[in-house]
Design an enzyme around this catalytic site. Structure first.
Site, PDB file in Angstrom:
ATOM      1  N   LYS A  26      45.728  50.079  46.232  1.00  0.00           N
ATOM      2  CA  LYS A  26      46.073  48.697  45.877  1.00  0.00           C
ATOM      3  C   LYS A  26      45.755  48.431  44.410  1.00  0.00           C
ATOM      4  CE  LYS A  26      43.011  45.424  46.717  1.00  0.00           C
ATOM      5  NZ  LYS A  26      42.494  44.653  45.558  1.00  0.00           N
ATOM      6  N   ASN A  27      44.592  48.867  43.950  1.00  0.00           N
ATOM      7  CA  ASN A  27      44.147  48.554  42.591  1.00  0.00           C
ATOM      8  C   ASN A  27      44.819  49.390  41.512  1.00  0.00           C
ATOM      9  OD1 ASN A  27      42.643  46.577  43.697  1.00  0.00           O
ATOM     10  ND2 ASN A  27      40.686  47.632  43.520  1.00  0.00           N
ATOM     11  N   ARG A  42      43.453  37.041  42.340  1.00  0.00           N
ATOM     12  CA  ARG A  42      43.000  36.941  40.951  1.00  0.00           C
ATOM     13  C   ARG A  42      43.691  37.951  40.066  1.00  0.00           C
ATOM     14  NH1 ARG A  42      38.741  34.691  40.752  1.00  0.00           N
ATOM     15  NH2 ARG A  42      38.316  35.410  38.692  1.00  0.00           N
ATOM     16  N   CYS A  58      35.629  32.692  43.110  1.00  0.00           N
ATOM     17  CA  CYS A  58      35.935  33.765  44.063  1.00  0.00           C
ATOM     18  C   CYS A  58      34.704  33.985  44.933  1.00  0.00           C
ATOM     19  CB  CYS A  58      36.268  35.040  43.292  1.00  0.00           C
ATOM     20  SG  CYS A  58      36.324  36.505  44.331  1.00  0.00           S
ATOM     21  N   ARG A 114      33.697  35.592  38.158  1.00  0.00           N
ATOM     22  CA  ARG A 114      34.834  36.425  37.722  1.00  0.00           C
ATOM     23  C   ARG A 114      35.721  35.743  36.684  1.00  0.00           C
ATOM     24  NH1 ARG A 114      37.528  39.436  42.738  1.00  0.00           N
ATOM     25  NH2 ARG A 114      38.119  40.901  41.113  1.00  0.00           N
ATOM     26  N   PRO A 115      35.194  35.369  35.533  1.00  0.00           N
ATOM     27  CA  PRO A 115      36.016  34.751  34.482  1.00  0.00           C
ATOM     28  C   PRO A 115      36.973  35.784  33.899  1.00  0.00           C
ATOM     29  CG  PRO A 115      33.849  35.328  33.616  1.00  0.00           C
ATOM     30  CD  PRO A 115      33.804  35.625  35.097  1.00  0.00           C
ATOM     31  N   ILE A 116      37.968  35.369  33.099  1.00  0.00           N
ATOM     32  CA  ILE A 116      38.857  36.315  32.402  1.00  0.00           C
ATOM     33  C   ILE A 116      38.737  36.126  30.881  1.00  0.00           C
ATOM     34  CG2 ILE A 116      40.458  36.673  34.322  1.00  0.00           C
ATOM     35  CD1 ILE A 116      42.402  34.753  32.884  1.00  0.00           C
ATOM     36  N   ASP A 117      37.548  35.689  30.446  1.00  0.00           N
ATOM     37  CA  ASP A 117      37.333  35.439  29.007  1.00  0.00           C
ATOM     38  C   ASP A 117      37.559  36.686  28.164  1.00  0.00           C
ATOM     39  OD1 ASP A 117      33.861  36.136  28.649  1.00  0.00           O
ATOM     40  OD2 ASP A 117      35.044  36.363  30.475  1.00  0.00           O
ATOM     41  N   LEU A 118      37.262  37.871  28.704  1.00  0.00           N
ATOM     42  CA  LEU A 118      37.430  39.094  27.917  1.00  0.00           C
ATOM     43  C   LEU A 118      38.909  39.460  27.753  1.00  0.00           C
ATOM     44  CD1 LEU A 118      34.465  41.134  29.454  1.00  0.00           C
ATOM     45  CD2 LEU A 118      34.489  39.777  27.340  1.00  0.00           C
ATOM     46  N   ASP A 134      33.041  48.326  45.304  1.00  0.00           N
ATOM     47  CA  ASP A 134      33.976  48.132  46.423  1.00  0.00           C
ATOM     48  C   ASP A 134      33.614  48.975  47.641  1.00  0.00           C
ATOM     49  OD1 ASP A 134      36.964  47.700  44.332  1.00  0.00           O
ATOM     50  OD2 ASP A 134      35.247  46.405  44.755  1.00  0.00           O
ATOM     51  N   ILE A 181      27.353  44.559  39.804  1.00  0.00           N
ATOM     52  CA  ILE A 181      28.615  44.147  39.181  1.00  0.00           C
ATOM     53  C   ILE A 181      28.937  42.678  39.461  1.00  0.00           C
ATOM     54  CG2 ILE A 181      31.097  44.647  39.006  1.00  0.00           C
ATOM     55  CD1 ILE A 181      29.401  46.958  37.998  1.00  0.00           C
ATOM     56  N   ARG A 231      44.740  42.236  52.929  1.00  0.00           N
ATOM     57  CA  ARG A 231      45.028  42.210  51.494  1.00  0.00           C
ATOM     58  C   ARG A 231      44.949  43.601  50.879  1.00  0.00           C
ATOM     59  NH1 ARG A 231      41.946  38.142  47.891  1.00  0.00           N
ATOM     60  NH2 ARG A 231      43.278  39.335  46.463  1.00  0.00           N
TER      61      ARG A 231
HETATM   62  C1  EPZ Z   1      38.554  45.125  39.616  1.00  0.00           C
HETATM   63  O1  EPZ Z   1      38.356  43.711  39.529  1.00  0.00           O
HETATM   64  C2  EPZ Z   1      39.001  45.386  41.058  1.00  0.00           C
HETATM   65  N1  EPZ Z   1      40.226  44.662  41.312  1.00  0.00           N
HETATM   66  C3  EPZ Z   1      37.907  44.924  42.014  1.00  0.00           C
HETATM   67  O2  EPZ Z   1      38.291  45.282  43.346  1.00  0.00           O
HETATM   68  C4  EPZ Z   1      36.622  45.658  41.703  1.00  0.00           C
HETATM   69  O3  EPZ Z   1      35.590  45.147  42.500  1.00  0.00           O
HETATM   70  C5  EPZ Z   1      36.244  45.448  40.211  1.00  0.00           C
HETATM   71  O4  EPZ Z   1      37.331  45.835  39.367  1.00  0.00           O
HETATM   72  C6  EPZ Z   1      35.035  46.260  39.807  1.00  0.00           C
HETATM   73  O5  EPZ Z   1      35.225  47.614  40.071  1.00  0.00           O
HETATM   74  C7  EPZ Z   1      41.403  45.197  40.869  1.00  0.00           C
HETATM   75  O6  EPZ Z   1      41.474  46.240  40.255  1.00  0.00           O
HETATM   76  C8  EPZ Z   1      42.642  44.419  41.179  1.00  0.00           C
HETATM   77  P1  EPZ Z   1      35.977  43.475  36.409  1.00  0.00           P
HETATM   78  P2  EPZ Z   1      38.182  43.018  38.091  1.00  0.00           P
HETATM   79  O7  EPZ Z   1      36.765  42.702  35.413  1.00  0.00           O
HETATM   80  O8  EPZ Z   1      38.938  43.754  37.077  1.00  0.00           O
HETATM   81  C9  EPZ Z   1      32.885  40.346  34.578  1.00  0.00           C
HETATM   82  C10 EPZ Z   1      38.692  44.966  45.644  1.00  0.00           C
HETATM   83  O9  EPZ Z   1      37.876  44.809  46.561  1.00  0.00           O
HETATM   84  N2  EPZ Z   1      33.995  39.897  33.716  1.00  0.00           N
HETATM   85  O10 EPZ Z   1      35.810  44.921  36.160  1.00  0.00           O
HETATM   86  O11 EPZ Z   1      38.441  41.577  38.283  1.00  0.00           O
HETATM   87  C11 EPZ Z   1      33.134  40.058  36.062  1.00  0.00           C
HETATM   88  O12 EPZ Z   1      32.789  38.755  36.402  1.00  0.00           O
HETATM   89  C12 EPZ Z   1      38.488  44.233  44.307  1.00  0.00           C
HETATM   90  O13 EPZ Z   1      39.684  45.698  45.711  1.00  0.00           O
HETATM   91  C13 EPZ Z   1      33.757  38.927  32.769  1.00  0.00           C
HETATM   92  O14 EPZ Z   1      32.642  38.428  32.638  1.00  0.00           O
HETATM   93  O15 EPZ Z   1      36.622  43.232  37.850  1.00  0.00           O
HETATM   94  C14 EPZ Z   1      32.283  41.117  36.744  1.00  0.00           C
HETATM   95  O16 EPZ Z   1      30.966  40.676  36.839  1.00  0.00           O
HETATM   96  C15 EPZ Z   1      37.400  43.220  44.371  1.00  0.00           C
HETATM   97  N3  EPZ Z   1      34.789  38.516  31.978  1.00  0.00           N
HETATM   98  C16 EPZ Z   1      32.387  42.307  35.790  1.00  0.00           C
HETATM   99  O17 EPZ Z   1      32.804  41.775  34.532  1.00  0.00           O
HETATM  100  C17 EPZ Z   1      36.065  39.061  32.094  1.00  0.00           C
HETATM  101  O18 EPZ Z   1      36.977  38.655  31.357  1.00  0.00           O
HETATM  102  C18 EPZ Z   1      33.373  43.384  36.231  1.00  0.00           C
HETATM  103  O19 EPZ Z   1      34.565  42.758  36.601  1.00  0.00           O
HETATM  104  C19 EPZ Z   1      36.275  40.054  33.059  1.00  0.00           C
HETATM  105  C20 EPZ Z   1      35.222  40.461  33.849  1.00  0.00           C
END
Ligand code: EPZ
Length: 434
Positions: free
Chosen positions: A22-23, A96, A120, A125-129, A308, A330, A400
């Site tokens: 999926k990812n 998301r 969530c 889980r912000p998208i600021d980065l 995960d 995480i 999902r």
């Molecule tokens: C991906 O989510 C996966 N989803 C998640 O899988 C997985 O848990 C996660 O990576 C970690 O491995 C998909 O690939 C679709 P991150 P993602 O950005 O990209 C913080 C599942 O069960 N962060 O790597 O959203 C964030 O809050 C799902 O299949 C910021 O602060 O995760 C977290 O603490 C759940 N600002 C950390 O970074 C940002 O702009 C890692 O999140 C982005 C992230």
């Protein structure tokens, strides 16, 4: 609301097949936005998030054909006529990962309007980065009424250093940089296999990417990308979930269609717990005949122990002799499954981002509630070894990210059935049947 009824106590035997990841499928579908030619993706899992992505792309004006029958795992996407570069709140709130369209839309259409994802179950889980990186690439970004508005005549190459490792952040900016003017160097990138798989697809489309799968990725921008065909990698999290199912139930299970290399840290940890596994080619055999011993885990970015797999591992730890400390590094709220496992008789104490799991404690059937995708997988695993019939509610979460999991588990001896049917198999259209 769909639920599973699971009678525990059956060791799992035989062969169970893993679907596409999926990812890896979600960013690959978003990548189709980058070209006006058709993209054919194979090994696409039949899960709810794929359906949501189809709606997301179709709402922008893309043609998306999800295969059926023999081609049910193939998807053809053509974004020739994108009319509205927007991702609505209605769809983003369901998934998301919809934010993965932000970079590709700005790169291809010069503008994007994407709803902010909101809260969530597993964390803020912000998208600021994502936003910060796009600004580095020269985009102008404003936020209004819960939406990100981004625009750029043409993105330009830049140096991007991620403050924190982010999987979809790396993927989003990787896609944006492919059409930027000049070279982009991204550092502190996510090294997940799904990121490398996306880069493979983009390079087939004519992108010039080096270093995907490492912390530093270089992208030489090109003026346009072309259509291509790409096979998605297997789902390492689904594979890991099945390996734990075999270990927990004391069965002899062959998990096929996976890539054992993507699971190495999980298999190493299971060996420490006393689980026998043997990897060969695209399969992992698990023989759950040993006594399970407690062992600690701490979730990390790849190649560390995946967050995960944390919930599934916690279910296993309830059946291990001794105390296992499960540390979630995480996400700040990813222990929702713990209290449901306690309802089944597990001994788990939460202390901040650490869960102390004391085992072995016999589990008894109960009515439990799934709160998110991996939490629901953990409850299904626990129910497979619980005494009696467990009812797992809200299994729409598991739909999902797991393709027809109850059928796959039934195929290797589990007593599991679904009550209600809100995620039917994709039927052959009448026109084709006629
Ligand atoms: C991906 O989510 C996966 N989803 C998640 O899988 C997985 O848990 C996660 O990576 C970690 O491995 C998909 O690939 C679709 P991150 P993602 O950005 O990209 C913080 C599942 O069960 N962060 O790597 O959203 C964030 O809050 C799902 O299949 C910021 O602060 O995760 C977290 O603490 C759940 N600002 C950390 O970074 C940002 O702009 C890692 O999140 C982005 C992230």
């Amino acid at each position: 609301m769909d639920r599973f009824v699971i009678r525990g106590g059956n060791p799992l035997h035989g062969t169970i097949r893993v679907s596409g990841a999926k990812n890896a499928a979600l960013p690959a579908m978003a990548a189709a936005i980058l070209t006006d030619e058709p993209i054919v993706l194979e090994n696409i899992p039949q899960v709810r998030d794929i359906e949501t992505t189809r709606k997301l792309l179709a709402a922008m004006g893309a043609e998306v054909e999800l295969g059926y029958g023999r081609a049910q795992h193939r998807t053809t996407i053509c974004c020739r006529g994108l009319t509205s570069p927007e991702a609505s709140y209605e769809l983003v709130k369901q998934m998301r990962a919809s934010s993965l369209v932000l970079g590709p839309l700005v790169a291809r259409c010069g503008r994007a309007r994407v709803s902010l994802p909101g809260g969530c179950a597993i964390g803020a889980r912000p998208i600021d980065l994502h936003v910060k990186g796009l600004e580095c690439l020269g985009a102008t970004i404003t936020q209004e009424h819960g939406y990100i508005e981004a625009s750029a005549k043409r993105l330009r190459g830049a140096e991007i250093v991620f403050d924190k490792i982010t999987v979809t952040g790396t993927e989003d900016l990787l896609m944006a940089a492919t059409l930027a003017d000049g070279e982009t160097v991204m550092q502190n990138c996510a090294r997940e296999p799904e990121v490398a798989d996306l880069a493979d697809l983009l390079n087939r489309m004519g992108a010039r990417i080096e270093g995907a799968g490492t912390s530093t990725i270089r992208i030489k921008g090109v003026s346009r990308l072309r259509g291509t065909k790409h096979r998605i990698i297997p789902d390492r999290i689904e594979a890991g979930t099945f390996v734990i199912a075999g270990a927990l139930t004391g069965g002899d299970l062959n998990v096929v269609g996976c890539d054992p290399r993507h699971l190495s840290v999980v298999l190493e940890k299971l060996a420490e717990v006393g689980v026998r596994t043997a990897s060969a080619g695209d399969s992992v055999r698990v023989i759950g005949d040993g006594v399970l011993k407690a062992a600690d885990i701490g979730t990390e970015e790849y190649p560390g122990f995946p967050t995960d797999m944390q919930a599934q591992y916690m279910a296993l730890a309830t059946q291990a002799e001794g105390s296992s400390v499960v540390t979630e590094n995480i996400f700040e709220n990813r222990f929702m499954h713990a209290q449901e496992l306690v309802r089944m008789g597990a001994n788990i104490k939460i202390d901040g981002n650490r869960a102390i799991v004391k085992g072995k404690t016999p589990l008894s059937a109960a009515a439990v509630l799934a709160s998110d995708l991996r939490a629901s997988a953990s409850l299904v695993l626990a129910a497979l070894v619980a005494d009696g019939e467990t009812i797992v509610d809200r299994v729409y979460h598991i739909d999902r990210g797991y393709e027809h999991i109850e059928e796959k588990l039934r195929g290797v001896g589990a007593q599991i059935r679904r009550i209600g049917e809100i995620f039917p198999k994709r039927a052959v259209p009448a026109a084709v049947r006629a």
